[in-house]
Enzyme design. Structure first.
Site, PDB file in Angstrom:
ATOM      1  N   LYS A  53       0.714  -1.372  -0.011  1.00  0.00           N
ATOM      2  CA  LYS A  53      -0.263  -0.148   0.193  1.00  0.00           C
ATOM      3  C   LYS A  53       0.598   1.652   0.332  1.00  0.00           C
ATOM      4  O   LYS A  53       0.977   2.263  -0.678  1.00  0.00           O
ATOM      5  CB  LYS A  53      -1.076   0.028   1.168  1.00  0.00           C
ATOM      6  CG  LYS A  53      -1.946  -0.714   1.196  1.00  0.00           C
ATOM      7  CD  LYS A  53      -3.262  -0.980   2.270  1.00  0.00           C
ATOM      8  CE  LYS A  53      -3.666  -2.786   2.056  1.00  0.00           C
ATOM      9  NZ  LYS A  53      -4.484  -2.979   3.724  1.00  0.00           N
ATOM     10  N   GLN A  97      -4.824  -1.074   9.175  1.00  0.00           N
ATOM     11  CA  GLN A  97      -4.119  -2.945   8.924  1.00  0.00           C
ATOM     12  C   GLN A  97      -5.337  -4.307   9.847  1.00  0.00           C
ATOM     13  O   GLN A  97      -4.770  -3.766  11.025  1.00  0.00           O
ATOM     14  CB  GLN A  97      -2.999  -3.325   8.869  1.00  0.00           C
ATOM     15  CG  GLN A  97      -2.749  -4.340   7.963  1.00  0.00           C
ATOM     16  CD  GLN A  97      -3.808  -4.736   6.333  1.00  0.00           C
ATOM     17  OE1 GLN A  97      -3.744  -2.834   5.812  1.00  0.00           O
ATOM     18  NE2 GLN A  97      -4.158  -5.569   5.696  1.00  0.00           N
ATOM     19  N   ASP A 120     -10.356   3.148   3.539  1.00  0.00           N
ATOM     20  CA  ASP A 120     -11.311   1.294   3.822  1.00  0.00           C
ATOM     21  C   ASP A 120     -12.607   2.367   3.361  1.00  0.00           C
ATOM     22  O   ASP A 120     -13.025   0.732   3.253  1.00  0.00           O
ATOM     23  CB  ASP A 120     -10.357   0.790   4.771  1.00  0.00           C
ATOM     24  CG  ASP A 120      -9.488  -0.117   4.928  1.00  0.00           C
ATOM     25  OD1 ASP A 120      -9.051  -0.179   3.797  1.00  0.00           O
ATOM     26  OD2 ASP A 120      -8.553  -0.139   5.408  1.00  0.00           O
TER      27      ASP A 120
END
Ligand code: GUN
Length: 281
Positions: A53, A97, A120
């Site tokens: 990422k 995460q 997200d």
């Protein structure tokens, strides 16, 4: 018949070039889109994901900060970091995460992220926005699947889409996105008695269960579009999806491979969301 392959790497390259261009335009106005990625603990898979990422941000000219915290980090300390990042003007997107260590309540952490920075798309405000058709960030994996359908010019109106899996990250948001485009949507899960009876009716199948060879050729209507979200390993340790690719590709009209299908699209849509978070300012 052999299915057309929807190439997630090629589509990603195109979309990432667009992100790079738009980021350059923003930078000319003095805004560099910035993403903060928070990793707690040393889960090896998570370490690979966050590295990819951060690299993708760098490649597209986005600013990114990777915060690595020890497994022992307290929930309170993580919430404090998020509160600080919520106020940080150089950060437009915040990603924590998952999975988080057992002692941390993941939902509480996600709800601490400012919805305007929830790239997200996991915050309940983002989920509610998707459900009601209001503007908000869409979760990256199903969003990537929608972009793949768009790339082949597929009109979902009047089509039957069958989603395998009902997770908050993929299955449920996927179903809502397909519904928003006027598909008739069926969600199948572990308690669905006859999966094959459902998938045989489908014009579009999204497999997002995490079970190798879940979808076999006898379960697919000729010409159907098959999107494979699965990320599994076979006996030789090779990456594979939920779809029995070689056989299903003989029946389907379109299919996404694993690797090189939905996977790269997930990070691409994270870049798109981060860019849009900066553009919305
Ligand atoms: N863990 C596995 N996939 C994801 C994802 O898309 N976002 C976050 N934050 N964690 C994940």
């Amino acid at each position: 018949m052999t299915a057309h392959i929807i190439d997630g790497n090629a589509l990603s390259q195109k979309l990432r070039a667009d992100v790079t261009g738009r980021a350059t335009a923003l930078k000319a106005k003095g805004i560099t889109p910035g993403l903060a990625v928070l990793l707690v603990g040393d889960n090896p898979a998570s370490q690979v994901y966050v590295r990819n990422k951060v690299k993708a941000c760098h490649d597209c000219g986005l600013h990114s900060v990777l915060e690595k915290h020890p497994e022992s980090l307290s929930e309170a300390a993580l919430l404090e970091r998020i509160a600080a990042l919520n106020l940080d003007p150089s950060i437009h997107g915040i990603l924590v995460q998952l999975p988080l260590p057992q002692h941390i309540d993941a939902q509480k952490v996600i709800e601490a992220i400012a919805p305007a920075k929830d790239v997200d798309g996991f915050h309940i405000a983002s989920a509610g926005a998707l459900m009601t058709g209001m503007p908000g960030f869409w979760p990256c994996t199903p969003y990537g699947c929608m972009k793949m359908l768009e790339s082949i010019g597929y009109d979902l109106k009047g089509k039957h889409a069958v989603v395998l899996g009902r997770s908050n990250i993929v299955g449920k948001p996927m179903a809502l996105m397909l519904l928003q485009k006027n598909a008739t949507v069926t969600i199948c899960h572990s308690a669905t008695p006859d999966l094959k009876a459902m998938t045989l009716q489908a014009d579009v199948i999204v497999a997002a269960v995490g079970k190798r060879n879940l979808l076999t050729a006898d379960m697919v209507k000729p010409g159907a579009v098959v999107l494979d979200v699965g990320m599994n390993r076979n006996e030789e340790g090779k990456l594979c999806g939920d779809v029995d690719y070689a056989d299903v590709a003989q029946i389907a009209g379109y299919i996404t491979p694993v690797p090189g299908g939905v996977g790269p699209m997930t990070i691409t849509m994270l870049l798109v969301n981060t860019l849009e978070a900066a553009e919305r300012l």
